[in-house]
Design a protein around this motif. Structure first.
Motif, PDB file in Angstrom:
ATOM      1  N   TYR A  31       0.832  -1.212   0.000  1.00  0.00           N
ATOM      2  CA  TYR A  31       0.000   0.000   0.000  1.00  0.00           C
ATOM      3  C   TYR A  31       0.863   1.256   0.000  1.00  0.00           C
ATOM      4  CZ  TYR A  31      -4.037  -2.998   1.028  1.00  0.00           C
ATOM      5  OH  TYR A  31      -5.019  -3.949   0.975  1.00  0.00           O
ATOM      6  N   GLY A  32       2.028   1.188   0.643  1.00  0.00           N
ATOM      7  CA  GLY A  32       2.947   2.316   0.601  1.00  0.00           C
ATOM      8  C   GLY A  32       3.455   2.567  -0.812  1.00  0.00           C
ATOM      9  N   ALA A  33       3.763   1.482  -1.522  1.00  0.00           N
ATOM     10  CA  ALA A  33       4.198   1.622  -2.919  1.00  0.00           C
ATOM     11  C   ALA A  33       3.072   2.205  -3.765  1.00  0.00           C
ATOM     12  CB  ALA A  33       4.641   0.268  -3.462  1.00  0.00           C
ATOM     13  N   TRP A  34       1.845   1.756  -3.509  1.00  0.00           N
ATOM     14  CA  TRP A  34       0.679   2.308  -4.233  1.00  0.00           C
ATOM     15  C   TRP A  34       0.566   3.801  -3.959  1.00  0.00           C
ATOM     16  CZ3 TRP A  34      -3.511   4.675  -1.848  1.00  0.00           C
ATOM     17  CH2 TRP A  34      -4.511   5.100  -2.708  1.00  0.00           C
ATOM     18  N   ALA A  35       0.648   4.192  -2.677  1.00  0.00           N
ATOM     19  CA  ALA A  35       0.514   5.605  -2.313  1.00  0.00           C
ATOM     20  C   ALA A  35       1.602   6.439  -2.984  1.00  0.00           C
ATOM     21  CB  ALA A  35       0.554   5.768  -0.796  1.00  0.00           C
ATOM     22  N   SER A  37       3.165   5.782  -5.758  1.00  0.00           N
ATOM     23  CA  SER A  37       2.902   5.877  -7.203  1.00  0.00           C
ATOM     24  C   SER A  37       1.757   6.827  -7.516  1.00  0.00           C
ATOM     25  CB  SER A  37       2.613   4.488  -7.790  1.00  0.00           C
ATOM     26  OG  SER A  37       1.342   4.026  -7.384  1.00  0.00           O
ATOM     27  N   GLU A  38       0.893   7.068  -6.527  1.00  0.00           N
ATOM     28  CA  GLU A  38      -0.222   8.005  -6.703  1.00  0.00           C
ATOM     29  C   GLU A  38       0.162   9.433  -6.319  1.00  0.00           C
ATOM     30  OE1 GLU A  38      -3.438   7.286  -7.913  1.00  0.00           O
ATOM     31  OE2 GLU A  38      -2.440   5.418  -8.483  1.00  0.00           O
ATOM     32  N   GLY A  39       1.413   9.628  -5.867  1.00  0.00           N
ATOM     33  CA  GLY A  39       1.889  10.959  -5.519  1.00  0.00           C
ATOM     34  C   GLY A  39       1.719  11.325  -4.053  1.00  0.00           C
ATOM     35  N   TYR A  40       1.310  10.377  -3.228  1.00  0.00           N
ATOM     36  CA  TYR A  40       1.110  10.631  -1.801  1.00  0.00           C
ATOM     37  C   TYR A  40       2.349  10.205  -1.015  1.00  0.00           C
ATOM     38  CZ  TYR A  40      -3.838  10.929  -3.139  1.00  0.00           C
ATOM     39  OH  TYR A  40      -5.031  11.263  -3.722  1.00  0.00           O
ATOM     40  N   SER A  41       3.385  11.017  -1.064  1.00  0.00           N
ATOM     41  CA  SER A  41       4.651  10.646  -0.418  1.00  0.00           C
ATOM     42  C   SER A  41       4.532  10.599   1.104  1.00  0.00           C
ATOM     43  CB  SER A  41       5.770  11.593  -0.834  1.00  0.00           C
ATOM     44  OG  SER A  41       5.467  12.925  -0.437  1.00  0.00           O
ATOM     45  N   GLY A  42       3.717  11.437   1.695  1.00  0.00           N
ATOM     46  CA  GLY A  42       3.536  11.422   3.138  1.00  0.00           C
ATOM     47  C   GLY A  42       2.827  10.157   3.602  1.00  0.00           C
ATOM     48  N   ILE A  43       1.788   9.777   2.892  1.00  0.00           N
ATOM     49  CA  ILE A  43       1.068   8.542   3.198  1.00  0.00           C
ATOM     50  C   ILE A  43       1.990   7.354   2.979  1.00  0.00           C
ATOM     51  CG2 ILE A  43      -0.839   7.044   2.469  1.00  0.00           C
ATOM     52  CD1 ILE A  43      -2.437   9.659   1.892  1.00  0.00           C
ATOM     53  N   ALA A  44       2.754   7.383   1.889  1.00  0.00           N
ATOM     54  CA  ALA A  44       3.698   6.297   1.605  1.00  0.00           C
ATOM     55  C   ALA A  44       4.710   6.155   2.735  1.00  0.00           C
ATOM     56  CB  ALA A  44       4.411   6.543   0.272  1.00  0.00           C
ATOM     57  N   ASN A  45       5.263   7.274   3.189  1.00  0.00           N
ATOM     58  CA  ASN A  45       6.233   7.247   4.273  1.00  0.00           C
ATOM     59  C   ASN A  45       5.624   6.642   5.532  1.00  0.00           C
ATOM     60  OD1 ASN A  45       7.430   8.715   6.818  1.00  0.00           O
ATOM     61  ND2 ASN A  45       9.030   8.790   5.232  1.00  0.00           N
ATOM     62  N   LEU A  47       3.100   4.527   5.713  1.00  0.00           N
ATOM     63  CA  LEU A  47       2.877   3.091   5.483  1.00  0.00           C
ATOM     64  C   LEU A  47       4.189   2.309   5.478  1.00  0.00           C
ATOM     65  CD1 LEU A  47       0.072   3.438   2.810  1.00  0.00           C
ATOM     66  CD2 LEU A  47      -0.214   2.607   5.160  1.00  0.00           C
ATOM     67  N   PHE A  48       5.239   2.868   4.912  1.00  0.00           N
ATOM     68  CA  PHE A  48       6.540   2.195   4.922  1.00  0.00           C
ATOM     69  C   PHE A  48       7.064   2.037   6.353  1.00  0.00           C
ATOM     70  CE2 PHE A  48       7.475   3.887   0.390  1.00  0.00           C
ATOM     71  CZ  PHE A  48       6.851   2.782  -0.178  1.00  0.00           C
ATOM     72  N   ARG A  49       6.870   3.057   7.179  1.00  0.00           N
ATOM     73  CA  ARG A  49       7.289   2.945   8.587  1.00  0.00           C
ATOM     74  C   ARG A  49       6.531   1.814   9.285  1.00  0.00           C
ATOM     75  NH1 ARG A  49       6.259   8.629   8.768  1.00  0.00           N
ATOM     76  NH2 ARG A  49       4.769   8.272  10.453  1.00  0.00           N
ATOM     77  N   HIS A  50       5.255   1.688   8.950  1.00  0.00           N
ATOM     78  CA  HIS A  50       4.460   0.623   9.568  1.00  0.00           C
ATOM     79  C   HIS A  50       4.835  -0.750   9.031  1.00  0.00           C
ATOM     80  CE1 HIS A  50       1.874   2.516  12.487  1.00  0.00           C
ATOM     81  NE2 HIS A  50       2.088   3.592  11.768  1.00  0.00           N
ATOM     82  N   ASN A  83      -4.265  -3.465  -4.991  1.00  0.00           N
ATOM     83  CA  ASN A  83      -4.044  -2.085  -4.568  1.00  0.00           C
ATOM     84  C   ASN A  83      -5.365  -1.418  -4.206  1.00  0.00           C
ATOM     85  OD1 ASN A  83      -1.270  -2.017  -4.847  1.00  0.00           O
ATOM     86  ND2 ASN A  83      -1.358  -1.304  -6.963  1.00  0.00           N
ATOM     87  N   PRO A  84      -5.314  -0.501  -3.252  1.00  0.00           N
ATOM     88  CA  PRO A  84      -6.517   0.262  -2.912  1.00  0.00           C
ATOM     89  C   PRO A  84      -6.979   1.080  -4.118  1.00  0.00           C
ATOM     90  CG  PRO A  84      -4.778   0.611  -1.284  1.00  0.00           C
ATOM     91  CD  PRO A  84      -4.166  -0.124  -2.427  1.00  0.00           C
ATOM     92  N   VAL A  85      -8.221   1.499  -4.087  1.00  0.00           N
ATOM     93  CA  VAL A  85      -8.757   2.324  -5.174  1.00  0.00           C
ATOM     94  C   VAL A  85      -8.811   3.798  -4.786  1.00  0.00           C
ATOM     95  CG1 VAL A  85     -10.057   0.438  -6.234  1.00  0.00           C
ATOM     96  CG2 VAL A  85     -11.149   1.866  -4.483  1.00  0.00           C
ATOM     97  N   SER A  86      -8.570   4.079  -3.494  1.00  0.00           N
ATOM     98  CA  SER A  86      -8.588   5.455  -3.002  1.00  0.00           C
ATOM     99  C   SER A  86      -7.863   5.495  -1.663  1.00  0.00           C
ATOM    100  CB  SER A  86     -10.029   5.940  -2.821  1.00  0.00           C
ATOM    101  OG  SER A  86     -10.662   5.205  -1.783  1.00  0.00           O
ATOM    102  N   VAL A  87      -7.613   6.691  -1.181  1.00  0.00           N
ATOM    103  CA  VAL A  87      -6.973   6.845   0.123  1.00  0.00           C
ATOM    104  C   VAL A  87      -7.886   6.276   1.207  1.00  0.00           C
ATOM    105  CG1 VAL A  87      -6.170   8.533   1.830  1.00  0.00           C
ATOM    106  CG2 VAL A  87      -5.557   8.823  -0.584  1.00  0.00           C
ATOM    107  N   GLN A  88      -9.175   6.571   1.128  1.00  0.00           N
ATOM    108  CA  GLN A  88     -10.098   6.034   2.127  1.00  0.00           C
ATOM    109  C   GLN A  88     -10.095   4.514   2.087  1.00  0.00           C
ATOM    110  OE1 GLN A  88     -13.989   7.808   2.514  1.00  0.00           O
ATOM    111  NE2 GLN A  88     -14.887   5.858   3.139  1.00  0.00           N
ATOM    112  N   ASN A  89     -10.175   3.938   0.904  1.00  0.00           N
ATOM    113  CA  ASN A  89     -10.165   2.486   0.757  1.00  0.00           C
ATOM    114  C   ASN A  89      -8.870   1.897   1.312  1.00  0.00           C
ATOM    115  OD1 ASN A  89      -9.364   0.132  -1.571  1.00  0.00           O
ATOM    116  ND2 ASN A  89     -11.318  -0.082  -0.479  1.00  0.00           N
ATOM    117  N   CYS A  90      -7.764   2.578   1.118  1.00  0.00           N
ATOM    118  CA  CYS A  90      -6.473   2.124   1.641  1.00  0.00           C
ATOM    119  C   CYS A  90      -6.544   1.960   3.155  1.00  0.00           C
ATOM    120  CB  CYS A  90      -5.386   3.131   1.264  1.00  0.00           C
ATOM    121  SG  CYS A  90      -3.757   2.756   1.933  1.00  0.00           S
ATOM    122  N   PHE A  91      -7.038   2.985   3.842  1.00  0.00           N
ATOM    123  CA  PHE A  91      -7.056   2.926   5.295  1.00  0.00           C
ATOM    124  C   PHE A  91      -8.193   2.067   5.841  1.00  0.00           C
ATOM    125  CE2 PHE A  91      -4.072   6.362   4.645  1.00  0.00           C
ATOM    126  CZ  PHE A  91      -3.054   5.908   5.473  1.00  0.00           C
TER     127      PHE A  91
END
Length: 183
Positions: A31-35, A37-45, A47-50, A83-91
């Motif tokens: 999910y971090g890789a998905w985020a 690739s979608e341009g959400y570097s903060g969300i990716a970071n 998720l990668f920490r988790h 992969n999630p379809v949205s940020v909400q779906n991801c979480f």
């Protein structure tokens, strides 16, 4: 001489949970890789920490099994979900994954209690608290996404959320730490 102080069923359960923790790490990584690739570097970071945190949980199980004289069984982990379809779906999926992890921990706690394996019961209490934190954190994030507009969140709201998650603490404050003076 048999040095294993774990029952066969508890050893199998601990090995299974170790694999579940590895899967959780892969889900966060995916999910971090998905985020990213979608341009959400903060969300990716975030998720990668988790993902790293879940790997650490996996290692705690591995080390505990070894310390109790048990046999570690390294099993294949399933592929993470799509992969999630949205940020909400991801979480939402992150929250569900944490609920599933909690169910596995609770099963082990009950098993260790029923068997009178107090060393394992004590070991697992750390995970009980950890899962409470993980579920609380995921719910707090879902609340933030809801405030941002949920599935209809604007790019501006998602940008702000992405920036916030880059700095979001990796642990949630739990009710047990609250007092009248510090609500």
């Amino acid at each position: 001489m048999n040095k294993n102080r774990l029952s066969a069923s508890l050893q199998a359960g601990l090995n299974n949970q170790m694999t579940q923790e590895a899967l959780a790490a892969q889900i966060y990584l995916s999910y971090g890789a998905w985020a990213a690739s979608e341009g959400y570097s903060g969300i990716a970071n975030f998720l990668f920490r988790h993902a790293n945190e879940e790997r650490n949980h996996m290692m705690k199980f591995l080390e505990y099994i070894l310390e109790r004289g048990g046999k570690v069984e390294i099993a294949a982990i399933p592929q993470p979900p799509a992969n999630p379809v949205s940020v909400q779906n991801c979480f939402e999926q992150v929250f569900q994954q944490e609920i599933n992890n909690t169910a596995g921990i609770y099963k082990l706690v009950k098993m260790s209690f029923d068997e009178g394996d107090w060393a394992s019961w004590n070991f697992l209490q750390w995970f009980v608290k950890e899962q409470t934190e993980e579920e609380t954190l995921a719910l707090n994030l879902l609340d933030k996404i809801k405030v941002a507009g949920g599935e209809k969140a604007t790019g501006e709201a998602l940008y702000a959320l992405d920036r916030d998650l880059e700095k979001e603490p990796d642990e949630a404050e739990l009710a047990e730490t609250k007092t009248v003076e510090n609500p």
